[in-house]
Design an enzyme around this catalytic site. Sequence first.
Site, mmCIF file in Angstrom:
data_model
loop_
_atom_site.group_PDB
_atom_site.id
_atom_site.type_symbol
_atom_site.label_atom_id
_atom_site.label_comp_id
_atom_site.label_asym_id
_atom_site.label_seq_id
_atom_site.Cartn_x
_atom_site.Cartn_y
_atom_site.Cartn_z
ATOM 1 C CE LYS A 1 -1.488 2.383 3.226
ATOM 2 N NZ LYS A 1 -1.943 2.916 4.500
ATOM 3 C CG ASP B 1 -6.946 3.029 2.285
ATOM 4 O OD1 ASP B 1 -7.955 2.655 1.647
ATOM 5 O OD2 ASP B 1 -6.806 4.185 2.699
#
Length: 221
Positions: free
Chosen positions: A128, A146
Site C-alpha cells: 500500500k 487501504d
Amino acid sequence: MGKRKKMMLAKKDINDVLVLLKELYPDAKTELNYNSSFELLISTVLSAQCTDKRVNKVTGELYKDYNTPETFLTLREDELGELIRSCGFYRTKSKNILKTCRILIEEYDSQLPTTIEELMKLPGVGRKTANVVASNVFGVDAIAVDTHVFRVSNRIGLANGKDVLLTEEQLMKNIPKNLWSEAHHWLIYHGRRICKARKPQCEVCPISIHCLYYKDNVIKE
Ligand code: SF4
C-alpha cells in the site's frame, strides 16, 4: 457485507460509478502533507494504523528539523520514537524509518527508488505504501488498497475480493489504467465522508442507484 458478496457490477455500471465519483471528488488527492518524495514516504509509513490528521500534526513539527535520510540518522531509535510516539507502533516505525534511511543513503544516493518493487524492499514499506508513493510522486499508475478502498469498492461492487491483493487485482481489471491513481483517492474520500465503516450514509449517497450493498442491505430492509 451483503448477500450478493460474490457479485460485481457490470462494466456499464462501473463506468457510471467512476463518473459519479469524479464529479463528487474532482480535487481528491492524498491528505498527508509533504514537501518531498522522502517526506511522503515517511508520512505514509507513519500513517499505518493512524489518521492522516495525526500524522500531519506530528510531521508538521518533525520535518522542521528532520526531512532527509541524513538528518533522520542524527537521531537514535528511542529519540525518533519519542518524536513519533503519538502515531502508534512508534518503536517499530522508528526502527524501520532509520533502517530505510540507511538503505537510501547507501544504495540509492539518498534518493527514493522509483519502482513499486524496489520501494517494497524498504523496511516498513508494504504494498500500500509503495503504491501511494509511486502514484503520488512518480506518476506510476497504481491503486493502493487501504481499509477505505477495500470496504467501499467491495460494497459498491467494483470488486468482490476477499483480501486486499485480490481487490487490487480486480480494481486494476475493472478500472481504466489512466484512472487507477485518481480512483484510489476517490474511494478514500468516499469512505471517509459518506461510505463510513460503521454507518454508511446510503440515504445521501449519489452512488446508491448502482451500489450492490444498497440493493441488498438498504432497499430490502
Ligand atoms: S450506497 Fe451506501 S454502501 Fe453504497 S457506496 Fe453509498 S454509502 Fe456506501
